[in-house]
Design an enzyme around this catalytic site. Structure first.
Site, PDB file in Angstrom:
ATOM      1  CE  LYS A 153      25.092 -14.442  -1.542  1.00 44.20           C
ATOM      2  NZ  LYS A 153      24.201 -13.713  -0.488  1.00 44.20           N
TER       3      LYS A 153
HETATM    4  N1  PMP Z   1      22.832  -8.490   0.933  1.00 42.04           N
HETATM    5  C1  PMP Z   1      22.734  -9.293   1.254  1.00 42.04           C
HETATM    6  C2  PMP Z   1      22.577  -9.396   2.544  1.00 42.04           C
HETATM    7  C3  PMP Z   1      22.277 -10.636   0.421  1.00 42.04           C
HETATM    8  O1  PMP Z   1      22.213 -11.933   1.202  1.00 42.04           O
HETATM    9  C4  PMP Z   1      22.091 -10.307  -0.472  1.00 42.04           C
HETATM   10  C5  PMP Z   1      21.727 -11.561  -1.096  1.00 42.04           C
HETATM   11  N2  PMP Z   1      21.525 -13.278  -0.863  1.00 42.04           N
HETATM   12  C6  PMP Z   1      22.505  -9.265  -1.725  1.00 42.04           C
HETATM   13  C7  PMP Z   1      22.426  -7.890  -0.301  1.00 42.04           C
HETATM   14  C8  PMP Z   1      22.017  -9.371  -3.514  1.00 42.04           C
HETATM   15  O2  PMP Z   1      22.924  -9.490  -3.610  1.00 42.04           O
HETATM   16  P1  PMP Z   1      22.834 -10.393  -5.169  1.00 42.04           P
HETATM   17  O3  PMP Z   1      22.314  -9.377  -6.160  1.00 42.04           O
HETATM   18  O4  PMP Z   1      24.093 -10.581  -5.623  1.00 42.04           O
HETATM   19  O5  PMP Z   1      21.952 -11.313  -5.454  1.00 42.04           O
END
Ligand code: PMP
Length: 295
Positions: A153
């Site tokens: 991330k």
């Molecule tokens: N995919 C991407 C590319 C993201 O940026 C995010 C959240 N920012 C998600 C999926 C969802 O992840 P989460 O449920 O942990 O927020």
């Protein structure tokens, strides 16, 4: 409601209007950093420990030394939220490589910077998005797992930005992105779940997707509610034939997909299974056992 929330920057709490980072920060210069987006519902920080675990995993993958341990980080987050006093809000937690020189080499950055922003924000597609959004399948693909994959991330979101620009040009709300093999990966800032034959199908973690905390929560919850859940590769054909499709993520929450490439998904949006999951998710996400209470 307070007008100017405080932002935590490297141990200090600063009014957001005055919060600044250096132009020599490699997060700005090279996208060299990581982040988490976290929601607070009714005074409970949803899945805070899972977000911290993922942050420290991203840091390991980037050889980034976070100057706080997990307990100190949790304290800093909770203190920021307490000072702002919101019961429902969003946290953006960033760790950048920190200040260096103009060169790219992280060797020149002696200390990572920690930033915690806490504000009130709407879901990614606004409150109306519960009725469904329009999408396209983007022409740009996710990166391979051995490149700047979305498994980390990181602050490098250009791949998602380019897909979003494509959606903007087509006049739709969001874009669905395929992996390098041509299987469905995820959307720009959310993961994807499709329903056919009464069962949930989600692209697996090996399809170049982020290990989404909402995805895990929703799939486990669905299993709990008696639905069959399959984490398997999904072709664009299978996606287009699905009876229901929804996106899920911290910012997107659960967002039903109304159309893909101009064609309607299923008979009605949200479909009955999506609606059931949406109702349960809104109930369970406030439960203190699914997060960390602020107080
Ligand atoms: N995919 C991407 C590319 C993201 O940026 C995010 C959240 N920012 C998600 C999926 C969802 O992840 P989460 O449920 O942990 O927020």
């Amino acid at each position: 409601m307070i007008k100017d929330p405080v932002v935590y920057i490297d141990g200090e709490f600063i009014p957001s209007q005055e919060a600044k980072i250096s132009v020599f920060d490699h997060g700005l210069l090279y996208g060299d950093g990581i982040f988490e987006g976290i929601r607070i519902y009714d005074g409970v920080v949803f899945k805070l420990d899972a977000h911290l675990d993922r942050l420290y995993q991203s840091a390991k993958a980037m050889w980034l030394t976070i100057p706080l341990n997990k307990v100190e980080m949790k304290d800093a987050i909770l203190e920021t939220v307490r000072r702002n006093g919101y019961q429902d809000s969003y946290i953006r937690l960033l760790v950048t490589r920190g200040k260096g020189d103009l060169g790219m080499n992280p060797k020149k950055c002696p200390k990572a910077s920690v930033v915690i922003i806490n504000i009130q924000v709407e879901p990614m597609h606004g409150h109306g998005s519960k009725n469904g959004i329009s999408t396209i399948i983007a022409s740009i693909r996710r990166q391979t797992p051995d490149s700047t994959s979305h498994e980390i991330k990181s602050l490098n979101y250009l791949n998602s930005v380019l897909a979003t620009l494509e959606a903007n040009r087509q006049g739709v709300d969001d874009a669905i992105i395929l992996d390098q093999r041509g299987f469905v990966a995820e959307a720009t800032g959310t993961t994807l779940v499709a329903v056919w034959d009464g069962m949930l199908h989600a692209p697996p973690l090996t399809a170049s997707i982020l290990n989404s905390i909402t995805r895990r929560f929703v799939l486990d919850m669905a299993h709990d509610l008696g639905y069959q859940v399959h984490e398997t590769d999904m072709t664009p054909f299978q996606l287009l034939m699905a009876q229901e499709v929804f996106l899920c993520g911290t910012m997107g929450e659960i967002t039903p997909v109304q159309s893909i490439n101009g064609q309607q998904v299923g008979a009605k949006t949200p479909g009955p299974i999506t609606q059931h999951l949406l109702t349960e998710y809104e109930k369970r996400r406030k439960d203190p056992k699914n997060g960390t209470p602020i107080a």
